[in-house]
Motif scaffolding. Structure first.
Motif, short mmCIF file in Angstrom:
data_model
loop_
_atom_site.label_atom_id
_atom_site.label_comp_id
_atom_site.label_asym_id
_atom_site.label_seq_id
_atom_site.Cartn_x
_atom_site.Cartn_y
_atom_site.Cartn_z
N ALA A 81 0.70 -1.19 -0.02
CA ALA A 81 -0.09 0.15 -0.11
C ALA A 81 0.81 1.20 -0.11
O ALA A 81 0.40 2.14 0.50
CB ALA A 81 -1.03 -0.01 1.18
N ASP A 82 1.96 1.21 -0.84
CA ASP A 82 2.73 2.56 -0.75
C ASP A 82 2.33 3.15 -2.26
O ASP A 82 3.31 4.19 -2.40
CB ASP A 82 4.16 2.08 -0.76
N GLY A 83 1.53 2.91 -2.90
CA GLY A 83 1.34 3.48 -4.30
C GLY A 83 2.13 3.15 -5.24
O GLY A 83 2.26 3.59 -6.49
N ARG A 84 3.13 2.24 -5.25
CA ARG A 84 3.94 1.79 -6.00
C ARG A 84 3.94 0.38 -6.47
O ARG A 84 3.87 -0.24 -5.45
CB ARG A 84 5.43 2.40 -5.64
N LEU A 85 4.53 -0.04 -7.66
CA LEU A 85 4.30 -1.51 -7.79
C LEU A 85 6.01 -1.92 -7.99
O LEU A 85 6.69 -1.36 -9.20
CB LEU A 85 3.72 -1.96 -9.03
N THR A 86 6.40 -2.74 -7.48
CA THR A 86 7.89 -3.37 -7.51
C THR A 86 7.81 -4.51 -8.60
O THR A 86 6.68 -5.28 -8.88
CB THR A 86 8.45 -3.60 -6.28
N GLU A 87 8.91 -4.93 -9.05
CA GLU A 87 8.97 -6.04 -9.84
C GLU A 87 8.26 -7.42 -9.07
O GLU A 87 7.78 -8.36 -9.72
CB GLU A 87 10.25 -6.00 -10.23
N ASP A 88 8.73 -7.42 -7.94
CA ASP A 88 8.40 -8.45 -6.93
C ASP A 88 6.91 -8.61 -7.10
O ASP A 88 6.29 -9.75 -7.14
CB ASP A 88 8.95 -8.51 -5.70
N GLU A 89 6.07 -7.60 -6.91
CA GLU A 89 4.73 -7.36 -6.71
C GLU A 89 4.07 -7.81 -8.04
O GLU A 89 3.22 -8.47 -8.25
CB GLU A 89 4.29 -6.19 -6.14
N VAL A 90 4.93 -7.34 -9.31
CA VAL A 90 4.30 -7.85 -10.68
C VAL A 90 4.30 -9.18 -10.82
O VAL A 90 3.58 -9.92 -11.49
CB VAL A 90 5.04 -6.74 -11.63
N ARG A 91 5.55 -9.63 -10.59
CA ARG A 91 5.73 -11.24 -10.55
C ARG A 91 4.77 -12.13 -9.97
O ARG A 91 4.16 -13.13 -10.39
CB ARG A 91 7.02 -11.52 -10.07
N GLU A 92 4.22 -11.50 -8.71
CA GLU A 92 3.20 -12.40 -8.11
C GLU A 92 1.97 -12.11 -8.64
O GLU A 92 1.28 -13.34 -8.67
CB GLU A 92 3.24 -11.71 -6.39
N ILE A 93 1.53 -11.01 -9.13
CA ILE A 93 0.42 -10.99 -9.91
C ILE A 93 0.32 -11.89 -11.06
O ILE A 93 -0.87 -12.27 -11.25
CB ILE A 93 -0.35 -9.50 -9.88
N ARG A 103 7.09 -18.85 -16.49
CA ARG A 103 8.00 -17.87 -16.92
C ARG A 103 7.59 -16.59 -16.32
O ARG A 103 7.78 -15.49 -16.76
CB ARG A 103 8.04 -17.86 -18.06
N ALA A 104 7.06 -16.44 -15.06
CA ALA A 104 6.70 -15.09 -14.42
C ALA A 104 7.84 -14.16 -14.38
O ALA A 104 7.57 -13.01 -14.48
CB ALA A 104 5.97 -15.33 -13.09
N ASP A 105 9.01 -14.79 -14.11
CA ASP A 105 10.07 -13.86 -13.84
C ASP A 105 10.23 -12.95 -15.22
O ASP A 105 10.62 -12.04 -15.11
CB ASP A 105 11.41 -14.50 -13.77
N GLU A 106 10.30 -13.84 -16.30
CA GLU A 106 10.59 -13.27 -17.44
C GLU A 106 9.53 -11.97 -17.88
O GLU A 106 10.04 -11.08 -18.36
CB GLU A 106 10.88 -14.32 -18.62
N TYR A 107 8.39 -12.44 -17.66
CA TYR A 107 7.25 -11.45 -17.90
C TYR A 107 7.15 -10.30 -17.16
O TYR A 107 6.86 -9.22 -17.64
CB TYR A 107 5.93 -12.25 -17.94
N ALA A 108 7.70 -10.64 -15.78
CA ALA A 108 7.52 -9.38 -14.73
C ALA A 108 8.64 -8.35 -15.31
O ALA A 108 8.38 -7.18 -15.21
CB ALA A 108 7.86 -9.91 -13.62
#
Length: 917
Positions: A254-266, A282-287
């Motif tokens: 809830a900091d208003g920012r999306l990190t690569e780890d959060e993108v990978r998880e979704i 291949r979630a890492d590659e697409y993140a």
């Protein structure tokens, strides 16, 4: 000239209001209200965002110079107009009041011109304002949502789809009461998905956490009021609200920012919800791909606006814009295709009958001819036995029994003809009988005749056992005296007299064998749909159907004996059973001998074997000399290591121009499972580190001397082979049903390339006409639409190389390829939104679809077949379109109905053909 000034605070213009009809049309003396878009609250926004939100709202100063013939607009933005405010107002100046008072004669003209000024104002504020903060360094303007593609995107990010069980708050509340009956009115987090009707459990848990974080709920339970708040937010029709909910699911801190780890998880969560295992791996590659696109400055995070921009761009690429003329034509066609109800039942019946006869006239005349033949034989025998000496004692019962027996003789002869595949293939390829005889329905006619045999046997045996035999047993000596020449000097005293005879034994054994063969031939047993206990389980299989169906050899021998030892017929020339059967039996015997001889002399070697995801076995065979076939045809395959007697039909997936034969076999039954096991025993495992299509191709190597011996027999005709007769074809394959369509697609590309090369060759030699032209052109196809619908992502590996080859070689875009993966939620669902975004990004960058792994972009969920037909009808008016379908019977009815509907209501005629599957 008069000057009018407006001061506009903030950028509260709502673009959705414009698209809804607000702030449009001529003005009537006053400016329309400016509708405000609700601000998005986010406690996790960064400090810079909060500072902008607290600052004074910027303004836009608009000066309007009113002349006699024009209105000029000058704008001056405040320095803070880039960020966007929370309110907007338009105040009328004193100059405008004076202008209205002193120059009333120009009032109407000025007001009309101000309408265009209002429109310009809305455009300016929509560009300058923004409801969210831009990522530092980008400075990109927000997308204009008034465009058609953006409007399509605004319908997306829905959390409850039509396939879920939501059905409104009342249904949710009812489920809530049922689930919380034992928990004191508190809903557990693990039951949230079940309560709201969402099928994806993991996605529902993440959604629950996002909604709870916004409300500072830290527990694992919620009450009814909180559930209602959750439900209202989930079903909020505002795209911004849905986008913020989706953003909150990703932004777990809830900091208003999306990190690569959060993108990978979704990404991993979305892939899991849609059963896309390859994407999940291949979630890492697409993140990294998303971060590369949205964070080119390597800041380490992305903002909400960047995610919104990418979602809208992905939707924009998927929307095919149409001209106004095409849209009007589509609307007119939709109106025309609406079902019309006629109140007169006779007219409705006549209309339905007329359409049925027009579309099924080939089947109709064959069935009518068959019914007439049976009726004539039945009446002939009935009249004959009414004049017989046995009639006074045995009555009409014997007439009915003999009439039914005559129809059984005819049907036992006819039932062999539809399975004489070589004869049927020769007739459809070398003669014109295919225009009037529905050879494609040979197996259906075989089943219809089997029903006729069943009814005839029932009537024949029933009339004898329940009617005329009892009358014979109870006849007086005087009544029996004329019947001695038929039944002997002594009058029968019991049923055992009839059972203990050649006629009785052969009749009862035939009934028993027929009952076994007919029962095991039903779909429930043949396709293994019944779950039988213990040893009976083997009866519900294709093997049981295959072996018991060959009991007909014994049945035919018994039928000839039964027809020879008759009670009432003593002269050999009146015993006609063998006369009915001799020609069909000889023809069928020759067919089987030809098949056995041809399969042994046409030796084949296995070039390559591969096992693909979804339990599909691909076998590449050497092509025997003089083995000529057409795309869409099939052949029989035998493997003695599995069973020396079983032959199974499979569509040929290679093209006629290829130097090899290939079949793709779905492992479903006993034989296919055993076939895969035989190949697995002699095949080498894949090398370590090899994956994807390369892994499948190397699974079994090539030219392995230990491969089991395989025999083939064919080719045989199929409905799909007639595709060349149509200028436009619609090919539909469901799952493994795509096999004949793949061969057709390759054949179309090869034929078109051959024609182009021939034309270039003629031009090089200075000729414009072909040297030799057939009386009729064999290949007429100019446009093809291929729709492949499959359930699993791994299924696309079956024909990945072929799809890429077709996409590369089809330079003229003659073939339109459409892949549909039904495991993915439909476009617009929040669970597939990120998958769609990744798909657009990866295809734009690498030219490869992340779902299918081919160059062909995949679609989600099931196709809208009515829209498919409508589009083809609009693009090809006054054209005969061939529709070829191969797959499960579930889709047959819909495709056939649409073909009839569009044929009767448009100028395009659709001819539907179904492959027996």
């Amino acid at each position: 000239m008069q000057r009018v000034s407006f001061e506009v605070s903030g950028s509260g213009y709502n673009s959705e209001a414009e698209s809804s009809g607000y702030m449009s049309g001529p003005m009537s003396g006053q400016l329309p209200p400016v509708y405000k878009k609700p601000a998005i609250k986010n406690s996790g926004f960064s400090g810079e965002q909060s500072q902008r939100a607290r600052g004074a709202p910027p303004y836009v100063d608009i000066t309007v110079d009113v002349h006699d013939d024009r209105v000029s607009v000058n704008t001056l933005r405040s320095p803070g107009s880039e960020g966007g405010g929370s309110s907007s107002s338009v105040e009328e100046s004193q100059e405008l009041t004076l202008l209205k008072r002193n120059r009333t004669e120009k009032k109407t003209a000025v007001v009309k011109r101000l309408a265009s000024v209002s429109h310009e104002l809305k455009r300016i504020t929509s560009v300058s304002g923004s409801s969210t903060t831009r990522k530092p360094g980008r400075g990109a303007a927000k997308l204009d949502r008034t465009k058609s593609a953006a409007a399509q995107a605004l319908k997306g990010l829905k959390f409850i789809s039509k396939n879920d069980g939501g059905a409104g708050w009342s249904a949710v509340e009812k489920r809530f009461n049922q689930i919380t009956a034992t928990t004191g009115g508190l809903l557990l987090r693990t039951k949230f998905g079940e309560c709201i009707g969402m099928n994806s459990k993991e996605f529902a848990l993440e959604l629950f956490d996002a909604l709870a974080r916004r409300r500072n709920i830290t527990g694992e339970v919620i009450d009814g009021d909180q559930l209602k708040e959750f439900w209202e937010q989930i079903n909020d029709q505002s795209f911004d609200s849905r986008l913020k909910t989706f953003f909150d699911m990703v932004d777990k801190d809830a900091d208003g920012r999306l990190t690569e780890d959060e993108v990978r998880e979704i990404i991993s969560l979305s892939a899991s919800a849609n059963n896309l295992n390859t994407i999940q791996k291949r979630a890492d590659e697409y993140a990294a791909l998303i971060m590369e696109e949205l964070d080119p400055d390597n800041i380490g995070y992305i903002m909400l606006e960047s995610l919104e921009t990418l979602l809208l761009q992905a939707a924009s690429q998927s929307v095919i814009t149409s001209t106004g003329e095409r849209k009007n034509l589509s609307q007119m066609m939709s109106q025309r295709l609406k079902p019309t109800f006629n109140r007169n039942p006779l007219k409705r019946w006549y209309r339905g009958l007329r359409f049925f006869v027009i579309d099924n006239w080939q089947r109709c005349w064959v069935i009518v001819l068959w019914l007439i033949a049976m009726a004539v034989l039945f009446v002939y025998k009935y009249i004959q036995y009414r004049r017989s000496p046995v009639y006074p004692v045995m009555g009409d019962c014997v007439c009915m029994a003999k009439g039914a027996a005559e129809t059984v003789k005819l049907n036992m002869a006819l039932i062999l003809l539809p399975v004489c595949r070589n004869t049927i293939t020769w007739l459809r390829n070398k003669t014109r009988l295919g225009r009037v005889v529905p050879f494609d329905d040979n197996l259906n006619f075989h089943k219809v005749i089997a029903v006729g045999i069943l009814l005839g046997v029932a009537l024949h045996a029933g009339a004898h056992l329940s009617c005329d035999f009892p009358r014979l047993l109870h006849a007086t000596p005087e009544q029996y005296r004329p019947l001695r020449q038929f039944f002997g000097e002594e009058q029968p005293q019991s049923y055992w007299h009839f059972v203990n005879s050649v006629e009785g034994i052969t009749g009862l054994v035939m009934i028993l064998l027929m009952a076994i063969a007919f029962t095991l031939a039903t779909p429930w047993f043949r396709r293994g749909k019944l779950n039988l206990p213990g040893p009976l389980k083997q009866l519900a299989s294709f093997n049981a159907f295959w072996y018991t169906h060959h009991l007909f050899v014994i049945v035919y021998i018994l039928l000839v004996a039964h027809g020879y030892y008759l009670y009432l017929t003593k002269d050999w020339h009146n015993k006609t059973t063998w006369m009915y059967l001799v020609a069909p039996v000889v023809l069928y015997a020759c067919e089987r001998l030809i098949r056995a001889f041809r399969s042994t002399i046409k030796a084949v070697t296995i070039k390559k074997v591969a096992v693909y995801p979804g339990n599909v076995l691909a076998i590449h065979l050497s092509r025997p000399q003089n083995f000529k076939y057409k795309s869409g045809q099939y052949m029989f395959v035998n493997c003695a290591a599995v069973s020396p007697f079983e032959w199974h039909p499979f569509s040929i997936t290679s093209a006629p121009q290829d130097d090899y034969l290939s079949v793709h076999i779905r492992v479903l039954g006993d034989w296919t499972r055993a076939l895969k096991g035989v190949f697995s025993e002699v095949c080498k495992p894949p090398p370590a580190g090899v994956s994807g299509l390369l892994r499948a191709d190397m699974m079994h190597g090539a030219n392995n001397p230990d491969f089991p011996k395989v025999l083939i027999d064919g080719p045989y005709g199929a409905p799909a082979q007639d595709y060349k007769k149509y200028e436009v074809v619609l090919l539909v394959g469901l799952g493994i049903g795509a096999t004949p369509m793949i061969s057709i697609v390759k054949d179309i590309v090869n034929n078109i390339r051959a024609k182009e090369q021939a034309q270039l060759s003629r031009m090089e030699h200075g000729t414009s006409e072909p040297q030799q032209r057939n009386k009729k052109e064999n290949f007429r196809t100019r446009r093809a639409y291929f729709y492949w619908v499959t359930r699993e992502q791994g299924s696309f590996d079956w024909f990945k190389n072929i799809m890429n080859e077709v996409a590369e070689r089809d330079t003229n875009r003659v073939i339109e390829l459409h892949n549909y993966c039904t495991s993915v939620y439909e476009e617009g669902d929040a669970r597939s939104a990120l998958i769609h975004m990744l798909q657009s990004l990866n295809h734009a960058k690498n030219g490869v679809d992340i779902v299918s792994g081919t160059r062909v972009m995949s679609h989600f969920a099931k196709p809208n077949w009515r829209n498919v037909y409508k589009r083809i009808a609009m693009d090809h008016p006054n054209t005969k379109v061939g529709v070829f379908y191969c797959g499960a019977p579930a889709l047959t009815k819909e495709l056939r109905h649409l073909a009839l509907d569009f044929t009767h209501k448009t100028s395009t005629r659709f001819s539907f053909h179904k492959e027996n599957f």
